[in-house]
Every structure is written in C-alpha cells, then in structure tokens.
Design an enzyme around this catalytic site. Structure first.
Site, PDB file in Angstrom:
ATOM      1  N   ARG A 115      -6.907 -14.568   2.751  1.00 11.95           N
ATOM      2  CA  ARG A 115      -8.272 -14.582   2.236  1.00 11.95           C
ATOM      3  C   ARG A 115      -8.682 -15.961   1.728  1.00 11.95           C
ATOM      4  O   ARG A 115      -9.863 -16.198   1.442  1.00 11.95           O
ATOM      5  CB  ARG A 115      -8.411 -13.561   1.104  1.00 11.95           C
ATOM      6  CG  ARG A 115      -8.136 -12.134   1.515  1.00 11.95           C
ATOM      7  CD  ARG A 115      -8.347 -11.210   0.339  1.00 11.95           C
ATOM      8  NE  ARG A 115      -9.742 -11.176  -0.046  1.00 11.95           N
ATOM      9  CZ  ARG A 115     -10.626 -10.275   0.357  1.00 11.95           C
ATOM     10  NH1 ARG A 115     -10.256  -9.326   1.186  1.00 11.95           N
ATOM     11  NH2 ARG A 115     -11.870 -10.317  -0.053  1.00 11.95           N
ATOM     12  N   LYS A 169     -12.575 -17.618  19.768  1.00 12.95           N
ATOM     13  CA  LYS A 169     -11.145 -17.566  19.456  1.00 12.95           C
ATOM     14  C   LYS A 169     -10.499 -18.939  19.607  1.00 12.95           C
ATOM     15  O   LYS A 169      -9.703 -19.357  18.775  1.00 12.95           O
ATOM     16  CB  LYS A 169     -10.438 -16.555  20.367  1.00 12.95           C
ATOM     17  CG  LYS A 169     -10.635 -15.123  19.975  1.00 12.95           C
ATOM     18  CD  LYS A 169      -9.957 -14.808  18.662  1.00 12.95           C
ATOM     19  CE  LYS A 169     -10.579 -13.620  17.961  1.00 12.95           C
ATOM     20  NZ  LYS A 169     -11.894 -13.872  17.350  1.00 12.95           N
ATOM     21  N   TRP A 184     -10.492 -20.057  -1.414  1.00 17.84           N
ATOM     22  CA  TRP A 184     -11.204 -20.654  -0.297  1.00 17.84           C
ATOM     23  C   TRP A 184     -12.432 -21.288  -0.908  1.00 17.84           C
ATOM     24  O   TRP A 184     -13.313 -20.597  -1.409  1.00 17.84           O
ATOM     25  CB  TRP A 184     -11.583 -19.590   0.724  1.00 17.84           C
ATOM     26  CG  TRP A 184     -12.232 -20.113   1.961  1.00 17.84           C
ATOM     27  CD1 TRP A 184     -11.618 -20.500   3.117  1.00 17.84           C
ATOM     28  CD2 TRP A 184     -13.641 -20.304   2.183  1.00 17.84           C
ATOM     29  NE1 TRP A 184     -12.542 -20.919   4.034  1.00 17.84           N
ATOM     30  CE2 TRP A 184     -13.800 -20.816   3.494  1.00 17.84           C
ATOM     31  CE3 TRP A 184     -14.780 -20.111   1.407  1.00 17.84           C
ATOM     32  CZ2 TRP A 184     -15.042 -21.112   4.030  1.00 17.84           C
ATOM     33  CZ3 TRP A 184     -16.019 -20.421   1.934  1.00 17.84           C
ATOM     34  CH2 TRP A 184     -16.139 -20.908   3.234  1.00 17.84           C
ATOM     35  N   GLU A 221     -11.646 -21.195  16.730  1.00 19.39           N
ATOM     36  CA  GLU A 221     -11.164 -20.787  15.412  1.00 19.39           C
ATOM     37  C   GLU A 221      -9.757 -21.289  15.107  1.00 19.39           C
ATOM     38  O   GLU A 221      -9.476 -21.711  13.979  1.00 19.39           O
ATOM     39  CB  GLU A 221     -11.160 -19.249  15.301  1.00 19.39           C
ATOM     40  CG  GLU A 221     -12.504 -18.625  15.092  1.00 19.39           C
ATOM     41  CD  GLU A 221     -12.397 -17.112  14.984  1.00 19.39           C
ATOM     42  OE1 GLU A 221     -12.966 -16.545  14.048  1.00 19.39           O
ATOM     43  OE2 GLU A 221     -11.737 -16.492  15.842  1.00 19.39           O
ATOM     44  N   CYS A 268     -12.003 -15.289  -1.536  1.00 19.70           N
ATOM     45  CA  CYS A 268     -10.770 -15.641  -2.217  1.00 19.70           C
ATOM     46  C   CYS A 268      -9.975 -14.372  -2.451  1.00 19.70           C
ATOM     47  O   CYS A 268     -10.499 -13.267  -2.341  1.00 19.70           O
ATOM     48  CB  CYS A 268     -11.058 -16.308  -3.555  1.00 19.70           C
ATOM     49  SG  CYS A 268     -12.224 -17.677  -3.446  1.00 19.70           S
ATOM     50  N   LYS A 302     -10.437 -14.662   6.063  1.00 18.42           N
ATOM     51  CA  LYS A 302     -10.534 -13.426   6.832  1.00 18.42           C
ATOM     52  C   LYS A 302     -11.845 -12.680   6.591  1.00 18.42           C
ATOM     53  O   LYS A 302     -12.543 -12.303   7.521  1.00 18.42           O
ATOM     54  CB  LYS A 302      -9.351 -12.518   6.485  1.00 18.42           C
ATOM     55  CG  LYS A 302      -9.342 -11.179   7.229  1.00 18.42           C
ATOM     56  CD  LYS A 302      -9.206 -11.377   8.714  1.00 18.42           C
ATOM     57  CE  LYS A 302      -9.104 -10.062   9.458  1.00 18.42           C
ATOM     58  NZ  LYS A 302      -9.138 -10.260  10.918  1.00 18.42           N
ATOM     59  N   HIS A 320     -28.742 -24.361  33.957  1.00 16.70           N
ATOM     60  CA  HIS A 320     -29.966 -24.654  33.212  1.00 16.70           C
ATOM     61  C   HIS A 320     -29.675 -25.631  32.074  1.00 16.70           C
ATOM     62  O   HIS A 320     -30.230 -25.502  30.984  1.00 16.70           O
ATOM     63  CB  HIS A 320     -30.584 -23.362  32.681  1.00 16.70           C
ATOM     64  CG  HIS A 320     -31.082 -22.460  33.765  1.00 16.70           C
ATOM     65  ND1 HIS A 320     -32.284 -22.647  34.404  1.00 16.70           N
ATOM     66  CD2 HIS A 320     -30.513 -21.369  34.347  1.00 16.70           C
ATOM     67  CE1 HIS A 320     -32.455 -21.710  35.322  1.00 16.70           C
ATOM     68  NE2 HIS A 320     -31.386 -20.924  35.318  1.00 16.70           N
ATOM     69  N   GLU A 323     -16.763 -14.528  22.919  1.00 17.22           N
ATOM     70  CA  GLU A 323     -15.604 -14.224  22.077  1.00 17.22           C
ATOM     71  C   GLU A 323     -14.413 -15.098  22.423  1.00 17.22           C
ATOM     72  O   GLU A 323     -13.689 -15.563  21.538  1.00 17.22           O
ATOM     73  CB  GLU A 323     -15.247 -12.738  22.212  1.00 17.22           C
ATOM     74  CG  GLU A 323     -14.006 -12.294  21.453  1.00 17.22           C
ATOM     75  CD  GLU A 323     -14.089 -12.468  19.951  1.00 17.22           C
ATOM     76  OE1 GLU A 323     -13.029 -12.340  19.288  1.00 17.22           O
ATOM     77  OE2 GLU A 323     -15.186 -12.740  19.418  1.00 17.22           O
ATOM     78  N   ASN A 328     -13.924 -14.037  -7.257  1.00 13.66           N
ATOM     79  CA  ASN A 328     -14.241 -14.057  -5.834  1.00 13.66           C
ATOM     80  C   ASN A 328     -15.738 -13.834  -5.712  1.00 13.66           C
ATOM     81  O   ASN A 328     -16.255 -12.835  -6.198  1.00 13.66           O
ATOM     82  CB  ASN A 328     -13.464 -12.948  -5.111  1.00 13.66           C
ATOM     83  CG  ASN A 328     -13.805 -12.852  -3.630  1.00 13.66           C
ATOM     84  OD1 ASN A 328     -14.316 -13.785  -3.053  1.00 13.66           O
ATOM     85  ND2 ASN A 328     -13.519 -11.712  -3.035  1.00 13.66           N
ATOM     86  N   GLY A 329     -16.450 -14.779  -5.095  1.00  9.24           N
ATOM     87  CA  GLY A 329     -17.896 -14.635  -4.956  1.00  9.24           C
ATOM     88  C   GLY A 329     -18.602 -15.942  -5.226  1.00  9.24           C
ATOM     89  O   GLY A 329     -17.990 -17.007  -5.312  1.00  9.24           O
TER      90      GLY A 329
END
Length: 614
Positions: A27, A491, A74, A494, A2, A609, A510, A487, A100-101
């Site tokens: 955030r 992307k 968040w 996301e 947050c 983020k 496979h 990656e 935050n936490g």
C-alpha cells in the site's frame, strides 16, 4: 494511499506492528515508522525507505509496551524522507497519529494553528491532525474523556479523507481510530485488538473483524471497545469473518506476488464462477443482485465507471452488454465522471468496478450517480469494502486477495463477472436458450484454457528478453481486444517503466504510425474474428516500416507466422471471451520484462495498490 496498523493487547506491540507493516507494504513503501507507548512516554522510530530499514533501527521489544501505532507511506504531501514519515507528534508531544488519506484544508488549519503557537516540523498534511488534536486537548476542561473529546473536536474541523490511529501519552491504555473515505478495520482477537487499513495485517491474529463506515470512530481499551459516530452517537457494529486465509497472501514458492496471482487465475475464475453457472437450466445465478433483477432487466442505459485496470474491464463490459443484452452502454473514467454534470435518465444503471472497493474516485462517482437517481451496482473483490457498502447492490469477484500492485487476477475475474451479467441480461431479453447454453459452456472452459497459455511463460520470457532494451512499445487490438491492448500497455508501463501506448489498431495510421521506428516492438492482438483481415493489414503497415511484430494469435493460424517476429498463441474461443485469454500473455510479458530489467514488480515506483486519495 498508505498502510496503517495499531495494536493494543496483552503482549509487546512491536513485533505485531512490524509484521503488519510488511503485509501492508504494497500500500506504500517510501517511508515507515512506529510509535510505542512506554509508561507515559511516546517512543517514535521512523525512516525513509522500506520496512527493513525501520527494523534495523529498533530496540529490543519491552514487555510493557503493549500499545503502539505504525505506518508505511506513499507520499502525497511532502517528500518521502524521515521527517515526513509517520507517526507525527503534536507540538505538546502528547499525541501521536498515523494517517491514510488527504486533508484538503490543511493549509488553512496550519496557518491558524501556527498563530496559536503550534510548531510544525514536516511538510505533511497529517501533522495538522496531530497538532489540532493537541490544541483541543489543551483546551479540554474535563480530565476523564479529554482525549476522546479532543479527537472528536479535531475531526469536525477536517475536510478530506482519513483513516486514523491515535494514541495519547496521558492515556496509556487507550487507542482511538476514525474513518472517513479511507479504509479502517478492527480485528478482534483474544484480549487483543488490531486496527488496520487492510485485513491482510489482521488475518494472522484473528478472522473476526469490524468494518467501519465513514464518520465513525472507535475507542479501544483493555476492557473492550466502543464504536460511535464522530458526533458521539453510539453505533452497534457486527463482527464479520475475514474472507481469506493467511496462506492466500503468502508467496507460496513464487518469486513475486504478481507471478503467483497470474498463475492463480484459473483457480480464481473457477471460484468466481463457481455456483453461479447453472448448466442444467442454462442460467446465470448472481445472488447478490437478485433483489434488483427487475431494475436490471428493464434498464435503458448502462454507465460503467472505474479507474486504471478496472476501467479497461469496463470497456470490455460495454461491448459485452451491447452485443449480448442489446443495452446501450458507455464507460467513464470515475475521476472524470465525478466532476462532470452527467445526464442520468430514468432506468439508468451505473456499474462501479474496483478491485479494492476503496478507490476514492470511484466512490465519489457512486455518490454522484446516486444523487442523480441512478441504481448503482458494485463489482468489487474485497468483502465489506466501502464500495460494497455504498452501492445499492453488487457482485463480489471472489478472486481471493490480490497483493501485487499491478492487477492481474482481479481483471480476469471482473471480465468473468461482467460476462456472466451480460449473458444473464441477454437471456432475459432476447438470447435463445441454445445460444445461452453455448455461451455458458464456453465461459466455463476459460480456466482450463488459461492453464494452457500459462505453459508458455518461458517462451514469453524469451520474447521479453529480446526486446527489453527498447524503451517505446505499441499495443494494438480491435473490437473486444482493443481494451486488452490498453491493459497490456498499462501493465508494461506500471512495472517495467517502458513507455508504451495502447491503441485501436485502426487508429494507428491516424497519427501514431509516425512513431514506428526500426525494430520498435509492436504487440498485435491478432486473434480469429470478424476483423482479422483488417488487423493483418495493420501488421503489414508496421512491418513495412521496420517495426518488430509480437503477435498474440489463435492456435493453428498459419498465415500470421509469416509476418510475426514473435508469436504467442491462445486457444480458439468466441471473440467476446477472448480478452480473458489474450491478456494472459501480456501480463507475463510485462512481468518478465520488469524482472529482467531488475525492478521489484510487487512494489513499482510511485505506485500503490489501492488509490484511496485523489
């Protein structure tokens, strides 16, 4: 995960809080709120949704409201709604907290506080903090320092992580902050103080800041501030200069921060490598690790640990160290490493990679590695971050602030730093001077080659437009480009919310080949290299099953044109340097796909983020 900001100064707090929240919105952005102290009354406004929704609720700023706290959320505990939004008041209505936490023992504390008569309105763990402070505040015998004392008593009972800003109705000129496991910074201006979880909320007002360590707190009044441990031991903190400017976090004419940061990669890499590449003496100079050069040269084993995009950089780093320095290397998810019983032998070096330097799992992995006796090297972007302070030594990326939730320029900067470190270790061990000169020369040209790829943005947008209605994609690569496939898939997931999987191309048959359906987009990284013929065979296999081929290939490749439905080319470079180029089209592909699908790429759903909680 947050954003918190608090203000105490000589002007109305509300405008500074709102502007700070907007800078912190990357955030967390599912709810927001603020609390202002007006006389001895705490005025709270909060709502679900974005900061703009909060702004519409606010009254005209009052001159005497010079102390306030604010939060953009968040969600972890409790749904993203108005009731669960911060700030949270205690049951006496005297204490307000933004947090935050995660408080791990909140359920036990909540049950006990309820037995003591405390009422709870929300589903959050944070309300336990405000009520716990309120409980001790009522128990305090002295009046002078009872607010500070109550905060300290409450912090001793909390298990978990927190970055906190706290105010009390009876102390209209006092702001308290505390940190454990979540970032907290104090900006020191002219007769004003800004407490925040991120320097981006501070830099418009001052470039002087204090970075707090775990189990530290600060008591701020108009007369100044006092830093101490939560056990009441005074701590002297040095003022540091914030390493970036306001201009660097503005959009600068781009539609989104992510697009801006994609296009900033040439300049970011030039800055990251600047002063570190010595072409005259064919050396790499990494000043941050100079005092540990002997340990690094003598290392028998490297463990790279990270999360998300940084983990993919670590995988490429693993290949680099084994090829160039001939050092056994392995890459571990920090979220798994922290809970394992890892074997750390003598002369093992652990490399922790994180853009923010605040990733909770990576911090925990560092502590685990240090407990086992490893030398720990950090590769981070944010100066003064928790990882930068907790590692034995480290290398800063110097990529500039990254605001977009989906990391782009930090990834390529991580690759540049890992490449420089691998070249230097190789030079000290077995690489010839001529080989070193070749690698250094090629590496120094990467920024200009990225510029060439960026010119294909419109072409890549057309490729995205032709395929965005397909909800399942595959990304395939071999060798150094296998992690790039991971990656690229990440992307796309996301920000466009398209389901995508990244795989080593050889693993396709496979099992995953069963997924290939008619017109399914399959992205191949099929650049020149020792496995080119093999990956061409993989393309044939997908083509035979009706898949649509999107190929990232080397300029001048005539063979692949016969097989690809869509083609993007990159300049020819040695295989070990290709990831810094091959990832660029994949970043642009994901960006354009997300925008064309109508998504906010800078604020993707359910993501934030900096992952500062488990």
């Amino acid at each position: 995960m947050c954003g918190i900001i608090a203000y105490l100064g000589n002007k109305n707090a509300q405008p500074t809080l709102i502007e700070g929240l907007k800078r912190l919105e990357y955030r967390g952005y599912d709810s927001a709120g603020l609390a202002l102290l007006s006389g001895k009354t705490i005025k709270i406004k909060k709502t679900s949704g974005r900061i703009t929704a909060l702004e519409k609720m606010l009254e005209k700023p009052q001159k005497d409201e010079t102390l306030g706290i604010a939060h953009t959320r968040w969600a972890t505990h409790g749904r993203p709604n108005t009731t669960n939004a911060h700030p949270h008041l205690d049951y006496t209505k005297k204490i307000a907290v933004v947090h935050n936490g995660i408080i791990e023992n909140y359920a036990t504390l909540k049950t006990w506080l309820q037995s003591e008569g405390a009422a709870f309105d929300s589903e959050t763990d944070t309300e336990v903090i405000s009520n716990l402070i309120g409980y001790f505040y009522k128990q305090a015998k002295t009046k002078k320092n009872k607010f500070e004392w109550a905060v300290q008593q409450a912090l001793h009972e909390l298990h978990g992580t927190y970055g906190l800003a706290i105010l009390c109705a009876d102390f209209p000129d006092t702001l308290i902050g505390a940190k454990k496991g979540s970032p907290l910074i104090l900006g020191v201006g002219n007769d004003e103080y800004i407490l925040a979880s991120d320097a981006s909320a501070i830099v418009e007002h001052t470039t002087k800041a204090i970075y707090f360590s775990d189990n530290e707190m600060v008591v701020i009044t108009p007369d100044g501030f006092h830093t101490k441990t939560v056990d009441n031991v005074t701590v002297t903190k040095d003022l540091k200069k914030i390493e970036f400017s306001l201009e660097q976090i503005e959009l600068g004419g781009f539609e989104h921060h992510m697009l801006k940061e994609i296009f900033e990669q040439p300049s970011a890499l030039n800055t990251s490598m600047g002063g570190r590449i010595d072409k005259t003496n064919n050396k790499i100079k990494l000043g941050g690790i100079a005092s540990y050069s002997r340990e690094l040269t003598r290392t028998k084993r490297l463990i790279l640990t990270a999360c998300g995009t940084a983990f993919h950089a670590g995988l490429i780093g693993e290949f680099l160290f084994e090829q160039l320095a001939r050092i056994p290397a392995e890459t571990e998810y920090a979220s798994e490493f922290r809970y394992r019983n890892p074997i750390i032998e003598d002369r093992t070096v652990v490399i922790a990679i994180s853009q923010s330097g605040e990733t909770a799992d990576t911090l925990a992995a560092i502590e685990k590695a240090k407990e086992r006796g490893a030398t720990v090297l950090g590769i981070v972007n944010v100066v003064g971050s928790s990882i930068a302070r907790s590692t034995d030594t480290g290398i800063y990326l110097h990529a500039g602030p990254e605001i977009g939730v989906a990391s782009t320029k930090a990834f390529t900067a991580q690759l540049a730093v890992l490449t420089m470190l691998a070249i230097e270790l190789g030079r000290r061990k077995h690489i010839s001077s001529d080989q070193t000169a070749k690698y250094i020369n090629q590496l120094s040209k990467i920024p200009e080659k990225i510029e060439q790829i960026l010119q294909q943005s419109d072409h890549i947008k057309n490729i995205a437009a032709a395929n965005i209605k397909k909800d399942n994609w595959l990304f395939l690569g071999r060798g150094f480009n296998y992690p790039v496939a991971l990656e690229g898939a990440l992307k796309l997931k996301e920000i466009s919310y398209i389901h995508a999987e990244g795989l080593p191309a050889a693993e396709m048959k496979h099992g995953p080949i069963a997924l290939i359906a008619n017109q399914m987009p399959v992205v191949f990284i099929a650049t020149a290299g020792p496995q080119y013929d093999k990956i061409m065979g993989n393309i044939e296999e997908v083509k035979a099953r009706g898949g649509k081929i999107i190929a990232i290939a080397t300029e001048g490749d005539k063979q692949i044109k016969k097989h690809a439905d869509h083609l993007v080319t990159i300049p020819d470079v040695p295989e070990m340097l290709q990831p810094m180029l091959t990832v660029i089209p994949l970043q642009l592909l994901a960006y354009h796909a997300a925008v064309l699908r109508g998504h906010d790429v800078d604020k993707p759903r359910n993501l934030a983020k900096s992952v500062t909680v488990e």
